[in-house]
Motif scaffolding. Structure first.
Motif, mmCIF file in Angstrom:
data_model
loop_
_atom_site.group_PDB
_atom_site.id
_atom_site.type_symbol
_atom_site.label_atom_id
_atom_site.label_comp_id
_atom_site.label_asym_id
_atom_site.label_seq_id
_atom_site.Cartn_x
_atom_site.Cartn_y
_atom_site.Cartn_z
ATOM 1 N N VAL A 264 0.836 -1.192 0.000
ATOM 2 C CA VAL A 264 0.000 0.000 0.000
ATOM 3 C C VAL A 264 0.879 1.254 0.000
ATOM 4 O O VAL A 264 1.711 1.427 0.868
ATOM 5 C CB VAL A 264 -0.926 -0.001 1.243
ATOM 6 C CG1 VAL A 264 -1.745 1.271 1.280
ATOM 7 C CG2 VAL A 264 -1.836 -1.221 1.212
ATOM 8 N N PRO A 265 0.704 2.146 -0.983
ATOM 9 C CA PRO A 265 1.524 3.367 -1.062
ATOM 10 C C PRO A 265 1.010 4.448 -0.110
ATOM 11 O O PRO A 265 0.346 5.393 -0.510
ATOM 12 C CB PRO A 265 1.368 3.778 -2.531
ATOM 13 C CG PRO A 265 0.024 3.280 -2.920
ATOM 14 C CD PRO A 265 -0.254 2.047 -2.123
ATOM 15 N N VAL A 266 1.354 4.305 1.145
ATOM 16 C CA VAL A 266 0.773 5.149 2.191
ATOM 17 C C VAL A 266 0.967 6.632 1.917
ATOM 18 O O VAL A 266 0.033 7.429 1.988
ATOM 19 C CB VAL A 266 1.371 4.796 3.567
ATOM 20 C CG1 VAL A 266 0.765 5.678 4.643
ATOM 21 C CG2 VAL A 266 1.138 3.336 3.893
ATOM 22 N N GLY A 267 2.191 7.025 1.572
ATOM 23 C CA GLY A 267 2.473 8.440 1.354
ATOM 24 C C GLY A 267 1.644 9.017 0.227
ATOM 25 O O GLY A 267 1.054 10.088 0.346
ATOM 26 N N ALA A 268 1.586 8.284 -0.883
ATOM 27 C CA ALA A 268 0.821 8.761 -2.034
ATOM 28 C C ALA A 268 -0.661 8.869 -1.697
ATOM 29 O O ALA A 268 -1.333 9.807 -2.112
ATOM 30 C CB ALA A 268 1.025 7.825 -3.220
ATOM 31 N N LEU A 269 -1.179 7.904 -0.936
ATOM 32 C CA LEU A 269 -2.598 7.914 -0.582
ATOM 33 C C LEU A 269 -2.922 9.094 0.316
ATOM 34 O O LEU A 269 -3.923 9.791 0.113
ATOM 35 C CB LEU A 269 -2.969 6.612 0.126
ATOM 36 C CG LEU A 269 -2.979 5.352 -0.735
ATOM 37 C CD1 LEU A 269 -3.210 4.125 0.122
ATOM 38 C CD2 LEU A 269 -4.034 5.439 -1.820
ATOM 39 N N VAL A 270 -2.091 9.323 1.308
ATOM 40 C CA VAL A 270 -2.343 10.439 2.230
ATOM 41 C C VAL A 270 -2.244 11.769 1.472
ATOM 42 O O VAL A 270 -3.073 12.661 1.658
ATOM 43 C CB VAL A 270 -1.365 10.396 3.420
ATOM 44 C CG1 VAL A 270 -1.460 11.667 4.241
ATOM 45 C CG2 VAL A 270 -1.646 9.181 4.295
ATOM 46 N N ALA A 271 -1.239 11.899 0.603
ATOM 47 C CA ALA A 271 -1.091 13.140 -0.163
ATOM 48 C C ALA A 271 -2.302 13.362 -1.070
ATOM 49 O O ALA A 271 -2.817 14.481 -1.177
ATOM 50 C CB ALA A 271 0.189 13.085 -0.999
ATOM 51 N N ALA A 272 -2.765 12.293 -1.710
ATOM 52 C CA ALA A 272 -3.902 12.419 -2.614
ATOM 53 C C ALA A 272 -5.154 12.841 -1.854
ATOM 54 O O ALA A 272 -5.890 13.742 -2.275
ATOM 55 C CB ALA A 272 -4.141 11.093 -3.338
ATOM 56 N N VAL A 273 -5.399 12.192 -0.734
ATOM 57 C CA VAL A 273 -6.590 12.491 0.063
ATOM 58 C C VAL A 273 -6.525 13.914 0.611
ATOM 59 O O VAL A 273 -7.514 14.648 0.613
ATOM 60 C CB VAL A 273 -6.718 11.447 1.190
ATOM 61 C CG1 VAL A 273 -7.659 11.920 2.258
ATOM 62 C CG2 VAL A 273 -7.195 10.133 0.628
ATOM 63 N N LEU A 274 -5.351 14.322 1.045
ATOM 64 C CA LEU A 274 -5.185 15.679 1.572
ATOM 65 C C LEU A 274 -5.478 16.712 0.486
ATOM 66 O O LEU A 274 -6.185 17.694 0.713
ATOM 67 C CB LEU A 274 -3.772 15.855 2.113
ATOM 68 C CG LEU A 274 -3.417 17.245 2.655
ATOM 69 C CD1 LEU A 274 -4.274 17.596 3.854
ATOM 70 C CD2 LEU A 274 -1.940 17.311 3.022
ATOM 71 N N THR A 275 -4.950 16.481 -0.707
ATOM 72 C CA THR A 275 -5.123 17.433 -1.797
ATOM 73 C C THR A 275 -6.588 17.579 -2.186
ATOM 74 O O THR A 275 -7.084 18.689 -2.378
ATOM 75 C CB THR A 275 -4.324 16.964 -3.029
ATOM 76 O OG1 THR A 275 -2.999 16.654 -2.623
ATOM 77 C CG2 THR A 275 -4.272 18.040 -4.087
ATOM 78 N N VAL A 276 -7.276 16.458 -2.313
ATOM 79 C CA VAL A 276 -8.676 16.530 -2.739
ATOM 80 C C VAL A 276 -9.550 17.091 -1.624
ATOM 81 O O VAL A 276 -10.523 17.787 -1.886
ATOM 82 C CB VAL A 276 -9.185 15.130 -3.168
ATOM 83 C CG1 VAL A 276 -10.651 15.191 -3.527
ATOM 84 C CG2 VAL A 276 -8.378 14.620 -4.344
ATOM 85 N N ASN A 277 -9.225 16.819 -0.388
ATOM 86 C CA ASN A 277 -10.095 17.211 0.730
ATOM 87 C C ASN A 277 -9.734 18.538 1.376
ATOM 88 O O ASN A 277 -10.399 18.967 2.316
ATOM 89 C CB ASN A 277 -10.101 16.115 1.795
ATOM 90 C CG ASN A 277 -10.874 14.895 1.339
ATOM 91 O OD1 ASN A 277 -11.737 14.997 0.477
ATOM 92 N ND2 ASN A 277 -10.544 13.757 1.911
#
Lengths: 246, 103
Positions: free
Chosen positions: A84-97
């Protein structure tokens, strides 16, 4: 509405006070319900795609329970991989939200005048649609912030139910690979563009974003092209937006 | 179907924490500060540009049929406000196009 961003004190007239009551909660629940049906269908699609991307039922539902933000969940599911690409997921969620920051600020006239813990609890359930029905209710003089909580909890339950059902029954949908399923991987985001569209002024930012993503994608790994492309596009879009207001 | 890897749950918990932070940050912090017009405009632009970054490269790859299907998806979403209807319309357009005119 008069700007009254302050904590309630002894000088406030009685009708400045904001309450949280079961009547307000019920009112919010009823108001959100028709919109919630649409969100329920969105959740079905999310559940289906999550299954196709390899998330288990538990992972699918827990994501809906902890994030409760459909667009970012779609993005996360798209990036899902093993490991699971944790960093990419958190960055993506942060950006959209990140837009939630502005949304929460707008509700201060209500949230600033109820007990802090009730405000923090209600904010957990602040989805776009919940905010969308609560702001007009607040601005027309509504005194019961229970409305916000009731709408939020109701949408939350509908979202969880749809996510679970979509994940369970989506596995039964045959994969129409030969019919151009690749379009389905981007269709949710195109539809979301339609949902967030505010006018033709949005187009240049989107074009810059898409173009930069293509260019950066030719030499940058992972989700960097998407994040940097979106960053450049949003800055251009903001610059145009601000210029048009003057 | 029912299992969940630890790393997945950790990632999901972090995503949830970050998202909750965005929900409370505005109320806790910004009410004492006002975002400049540019910052506010930038935050409003972010979701759309993320969606564009995620979809436009593939639409470009898919060529004319991709553009037409994308336009259909957008139009139906704007017209009905129904996410599912927009997906079905766009996908049906693309599937029909590549079936009727295979390249």
């Amino acid at each position: 509405m008069k700007s009254a961003v302050h904590d309630a004190g002894p000088d406030d007239r009685p009708d400045d006070r904001i309450i949280v009551s079961s009547a307000g909660i019920a009112k919010g629940a009823l108001r959100i319900f028709p919109i919630g049906l649409g969100a329920f269908m969105f959740a079905l699609v999310y559940g289906l795609l999550a299954g196709q991307r390899g998330l288990s039922l538990t992972e699918t539902v827990v994501m809906s329970a902890s994030v409760f933000a459909g667009a970012s969940q779609m993005v996360a599911v798209r990036e899902w991989a093993s490991p699971v690409p944790v960093g990419a997921l958190v960055a993506a969620v942060l950006t959209v939200n990140i837009r939630h920051v502005l949304m929460g600020a707008v509700l201060t006239p209500w949230l600033g005048r109820i007990p802090r813990w009730k405000a923090m609890l209600s904010l957990f359930f602040m989805a776009d649609e919940v905010w969308g029905v609560s702001v007009p209710e607040m601005n027309k003089g509504g005194r019961d912030a229970g409305f916000f909580l009731g709408a939020g909890v109701t949408l939350y339950l509908m979202w969880l139910t749809g996510s679970a059902l979509g994940r369970i029954f989506g596995a039964l949908v045959p994969d129409p690979a030969q019919y151009g399923a690749i379009f389905l991987t981007v269709a949710p985001f195109i539809a979301l563009l339609g949902a967030v569209w505010r006018g033709w002024g949005d187009i240049p930012g989107w074009i810059v974003s898409g173009a930069m993503t293509v260019v950066l994608g030719s030499f940058l790994p992972g989700t960097w092209p998407i994040l940097l492309g979106a960053l450049s596009g949003s800055l251009v879009g903001a610059w145009i937006d601000v210029r048009r207001q003057h | 179907m029912f299992g969940a890897s630890t790393e997945a749950l950790i990632a999901i918990a972090l995503m949830g924490a970050v998202t909750y932070a965005t929900r409370v940050a505005g109320f806790l912090l910004l009410r004492r500060m006002r975002p400049t017009p540019f910052v506010a405009a930038w935050l409003r632009q972010l979701p759309g540009t993320v969606f564009a970054a995620l979809s436009l490269p593939t639409v470009i790859e898919l060529g004319p049929f991709g553009w037409i299907a994308a336009a259909m998806t957008l139009i139906i979403q704007r017209w009905t406000g129904q996410f599912l209807a927009a997906l079905v319309a766009g996908f049906a357009t693309y599937a029909a196009a590549i079936t009727l005119w295979p390249s």
